[in-house]
Design a protein around this motif. Structure first.
Motif, PDB file in Angstrom:
ATOM      1  N   ALA A 181      42.473 -19.985 -25.283  1.00  0.00           N
ATOM      2  CA  ALA A 181      43.088 -20.900 -24.320  1.00  0.00           C
ATOM      3  C   ALA A 181      42.344 -20.848 -22.985  1.00  0.00           C
ATOM      4  CB  ALA A 181      44.565 -20.552 -24.128  1.00  0.00           C
ATOM      5  N   LEU A 182      41.986 -19.647 -22.549  1.00  0.00           N
ATOM      6  CA  LEU A 182      41.264 -19.483 -21.293  1.00  0.00           C
ATOM      7  C   LEU A 182      39.914 -20.193 -21.346  1.00  0.00           C
ATOM      8  CD1 LEU A 182      40.941 -18.082 -18.481  1.00  0.00           C
ATOM      9  CD2 LEU A 182      39.781 -16.243 -19.744  1.00  0.00           C
ATOM     10  N   VAL A 183      39.148 -19.959 -22.401  1.00  0.00           N
ATOM     11  CA  VAL A 183      37.818 -20.560 -22.530  1.00  0.00           C
ATOM     12  C   VAL A 183      37.923 -22.085 -22.568  1.00  0.00           C
ATOM     13  CG1 VAL A 183      35.844 -20.814 -24.098  1.00  0.00           C
ATOM     14  CG2 VAL A 183      36.725 -18.532 -23.545  1.00  0.00           C
ATOM     15  N   THR A 184      38.894 -22.604 -23.312  1.00  0.00           N
ATOM     16  CA  THR A 184      39.097 -24.051 -23.385  1.00  0.00           C
ATOM     17  C   THR A 184      39.423 -24.619 -22.013  1.00  0.00           C
ATOM     18  OG1 THR A 184      39.846 -23.897 -25.674  1.00  0.00           O
ATOM     19  CG2 THR A 184      40.486 -25.867 -24.459  1.00  0.00           C
ATOM     20  N   ILE A 192      30.401 -21.636 -19.907  1.00  0.00           N
ATOM     21  CA  ILE A 192      30.767 -20.401 -20.607  1.00  0.00           C
ATOM     22  C   ILE A 192      29.480 -19.718 -21.056  1.00  0.00           C
ATOM     23  CG2 ILE A 192      32.112 -19.405 -22.483  1.00  0.00           C
ATOM     24  CD1 ILE A 192      33.766 -20.939 -20.284  1.00  0.00           C
ATOM     25  N   LEU A 193      29.209 -18.549 -20.490  1.00  0.00           N
ATOM     26  CA  LEU A 193      27.970 -17.827 -20.769  1.00  0.00           C
ATOM     27  C   LEU A 193      28.099 -16.900 -21.960  1.00  0.00           C
ATOM     28  CD1 LEU A 193      27.009 -16.988 -17.078  1.00  0.00           C
ATOM     29  CD2 LEU A 193      26.276 -18.945 -18.465  1.00  0.00           C
ATOM     30  N   SER A 194      29.272 -16.308 -22.130  1.00  0.00           N
ATOM     31  CA  SER A 194      29.493 -15.462 -23.310  1.00  0.00           C
ATOM     32  C   SER A 194      30.980 -15.271 -23.541  1.00  0.00           C
ATOM     33  CB  SER A 194      28.795 -14.100 -23.178  1.00  0.00           C
ATOM     34  OG  SER A 194      29.545 -13.194 -22.442  1.00  0.00           O
ATOM     35  N   VAL A 195      31.309 -15.088 -24.817  1.00  0.00           N
ATOM     36  CA  VAL A 195      32.680 -14.845 -25.240  1.00  0.00           C
ATOM     37  C   VAL A 195      32.638 -13.730 -26.282  1.00  0.00           C
ATOM     38  CG1 VAL A 195      34.734 -15.842 -26.330  1.00  0.00           C
ATOM     39  CG2 VAL A 195      33.295 -17.275 -24.867  1.00  0.00           C
ATOM     40  N   ALA A 196      33.362 -12.667 -26.031  1.00  0.00           N
ATOM     41  CA  ALA A 196      33.398 -11.538 -26.967  1.00  0.00           C
ATOM     42  C   ALA A 196      34.154 -11.934 -28.234  1.00  0.00           C
ATOM     43  CB  ALA A 196      34.061 -10.329 -26.316  1.00  0.00           C
ATOM     44  N   ASN A 197      33.749 -11.348 -29.338  1.00  0.00           N
ATOM     45  CA  ASN A 197      34.416 -11.585 -30.618  1.00  0.00           C
ATOM     46  C   ASN A 197      35.587 -10.616 -30.745  1.00  0.00           C
ATOM     47  OD1 ASN A 197      35.217 -11.750 -33.301  1.00  0.00           O
ATOM     48  ND2 ASN A 197      33.130 -11.943 -34.075  1.00  0.00           N
ATOM     49  N   THR A 198      36.796 -11.119 -30.526  1.00  0.00           N
ATOM     50  CA  THR A 198      37.970 -10.249 -30.576  1.00  0.00           C
ATOM     51  C   THR A 198      38.283  -9.798 -31.998  1.00  0.00           C
ATOM     52  OG1 THR A 198      39.483 -12.117 -30.728  1.00  0.00           O
ATOM     53  CG2 THR A 198      39.011 -11.275 -28.529  1.00  0.00           C
ATOM     54  N   HIS A 256      32.899  -4.796 -27.922  1.00  0.00           N
ATOM     55  CA  HIS A 256      32.997  -4.146 -26.616  1.00  0.00           C
ATOM     56  C   HIS A 256      32.336  -5.004 -25.551  1.00  0.00           C
ATOM     57  CE1 HIS A 256      34.635  -0.368 -28.100  1.00  0.00           C
ATOM     58  NE2 HIS A 256      33.790  -0.464 -29.113  1.00  0.00           N
ATOM     59  N   GLY A 257      32.685  -4.749 -24.306  1.00  0.00           N
ATOM     60  CA  GLY A 257      32.053  -5.436 -23.190  1.00  0.00           C
ATOM     61  C   GLY A 257      33.001  -6.424 -22.534  1.00  0.00           C
ATOM     62  N   ILE A 258      32.426  -7.256 -21.694  1.00  0.00           N
ATOM     63  CA  ILE A 258      33.194  -8.240 -20.939  1.00  0.00           C
ATOM     64  C   ILE A 258      33.653  -9.326 -21.912  1.00  0.00           C
ATOM     65  CG2 ILE A 258      33.111  -9.878 -19.022  1.00  0.00           C
ATOM     66  CD1 ILE A 258      30.720  -8.109 -17.965  1.00  0.00           C
ATOM     67  N   ASP A 259      34.929  -9.666 -21.857  1.00  0.00           N
ATOM     68  CA  ASP A 259      35.486 -10.616 -22.820  1.00  0.00           C
ATOM     69  C   ASP A 259      34.965 -12.034 -22.631  1.00  0.00           C
ATOM     70  OD1 ASP A 259      37.018  -8.666 -24.144  1.00  0.00           O
ATOM     71  OD2 ASP A 259      38.636  -8.867 -22.692  1.00  0.00           O
ATOM     72  N   VAL A 260      34.904 -12.501 -21.389  1.00  0.00           N
ATOM     73  CA  VAL A 260      34.415 -13.844 -21.091  1.00  0.00           C
ATOM     74  C   VAL A 260      33.569 -13.771 -19.827  1.00  0.00           C
ATOM     75  CG1 VAL A 260      35.047 -16.235 -20.480  1.00  0.00           C
ATOM     76  CG2 VAL A 260      36.468 -14.940 -22.094  1.00  0.00           C
ATOM     77  N   ILE A 261      32.410 -14.400 -19.869  1.00  0.00           N
ATOM     78  CA  ILE A 261      31.581 -14.559 -18.673  1.00  0.00           C
ATOM     79  C   ILE A 261      31.390 -16.063 -18.491  1.00  0.00           C
ATOM     80  CG2 ILE A 261      29.391 -14.068 -17.529  1.00  0.00           C
ATOM     81  CD1 ILE A 261      29.140 -11.587 -19.370  1.00  0.00           C
ATOM     82  N   LEU A 299      29.081 -19.330  -8.704  1.00  0.00           N
ATOM     83  CA  LEU A 299      29.924 -18.142  -8.893  1.00  0.00           C
ATOM     84  C   LEU A 299      29.969 -17.778 -10.364  1.00  0.00           C
ATOM     85  CD1 LEU A 299      32.056 -16.037  -7.922  1.00  0.00           C
ATOM     86  CD2 LEU A 299      33.781 -17.794  -8.359  1.00  0.00           C
ATOM     87  N   THR A 300      29.699 -16.535 -10.655  1.00  0.00           N
ATOM     88  CA  THR A 300      29.856 -16.015 -12.012  1.00  0.00           C
ATOM     89  C   THR A 300      31.060 -15.096 -12.016  1.00  0.00           C
ATOM     90  OG1 THR A 300      27.481 -16.128 -12.445  1.00  0.00           O
ATOM     91  CG2 THR A 300      28.764 -14.662 -13.864  1.00  0.00           C
ATOM     92  N   VAL A 301      31.899 -15.235 -13.036  1.00  0.00           N
ATOM     93  CA  VAL A 301      33.054 -14.348 -13.178  1.00  0.00           C
ATOM     94  C   VAL A 301      32.999 -13.653 -14.527  1.00  0.00           C
ATOM     95  CG1 VAL A 301      34.585 -15.649 -11.638  1.00  0.00           C
ATOM     96  CG2 VAL A 301      34.587 -16.154 -14.076  1.00  0.00           C
ATOM     97  N   GLY A 302      33.420 -12.411 -14.518  1.00  0.00           N
ATOM     98  CA  GLY A 302      33.634 -11.658 -15.743  1.00  0.00           C
ATOM     99  C   GLY A 302      35.139 -11.505 -15.912  1.00  0.00           C
ATOM    100  N   VAL A 303      35.619 -11.802 -17.104  1.00  0.00           N
ATOM    101  CA  VAL A 303      37.063 -11.800 -17.336  1.00  0.00           C
ATOM    102  C   VAL A 303      37.424 -10.805 -18.427  1.00  0.00           C
ATOM    103  CG1 VAL A 303      39.078 -13.216 -17.862  1.00  0.00           C
ATOM    104  CG2 VAL A 303      37.083 -14.283 -16.774  1.00  0.00           C
TER     105      VAL A 303
END
Length: 168
Positions: A39-42, A51-57, A62-67, A73-77
């Protein structure tokens, strides 16, 4: 990066979906980490974020879930879901967890805060964000830590069942 305030939520984004639609990945509860992340990525993509990257839940990557980035501005979520009363693992389907969802939510919230703090140290030029499904328990935990999170420049974004995302 804007600071976190206790003011009324400000919409970050709302995905283009029919009114009342629930963003559910693979069925199940709307508030799993995978569904909250989807939902967040959408929503972010709908607001023009790249959207630069999305972790595979599913693989517990491991790592940042969404960049994501927009307007320089770049955010890590760090994304968390809300615990259910029963196990999601098909081998344990229907079996109740020993830990209450409220207690487990406290653990997950603290893990998200630690991940966001680590991101602030690793990428000081990025925005550091925690995205959570909008549940009273998480709202209470946020209220207890809002001042410290603001001082650390960590934002909290709330994901609602309909996919709307608010920043507080």
């Amino acid at each position: 990066m804007p600071t976190v305030s206790a003011a009324a939520p400000v919409p970050v984004a709302q995905a283009a979906r029919p009114a009342g639609a629930t963003p559910v990945v693979g069925g199940g509860e709307w508030h799993t980490e995978a569904n909250v992340q989807a939902a967040l990525v959408t929503a972010l993509a709908g607001e023009g974020w790249r959207i630069l990257s999305v972790a595979n839940t599913a693989t517990k990557e491991h790592g940042i879930d969404v960049i994501a980035s927009r307007d320089g501005l770049t955010v890590g979520v760090e994304v968390k879901g809300f615990p259910s009363r029963n196990y999601a693992d098909p081998a344990r389907a229907g079996e109740a967890k020993r830990t209450s969802p409220s207690t487990q939510a406290g653990h997950w919230f603290s893990q998200a805060v630690l991940a966001a703090m680590r991101l602030r140290g690793k990428e000081p030029g990025w925005g550091s964000v925690i995205a959570l499904p909008d549940f009273p328990r998480y709202r209470d935990l946020h209220a207890e830590t809002a001042g410290s999170l603001a001082a650390a420049q960590i934002e909290v974004w709330w994901v609602e069942q309909d996919g709307t995302v608010h920043r507080s």
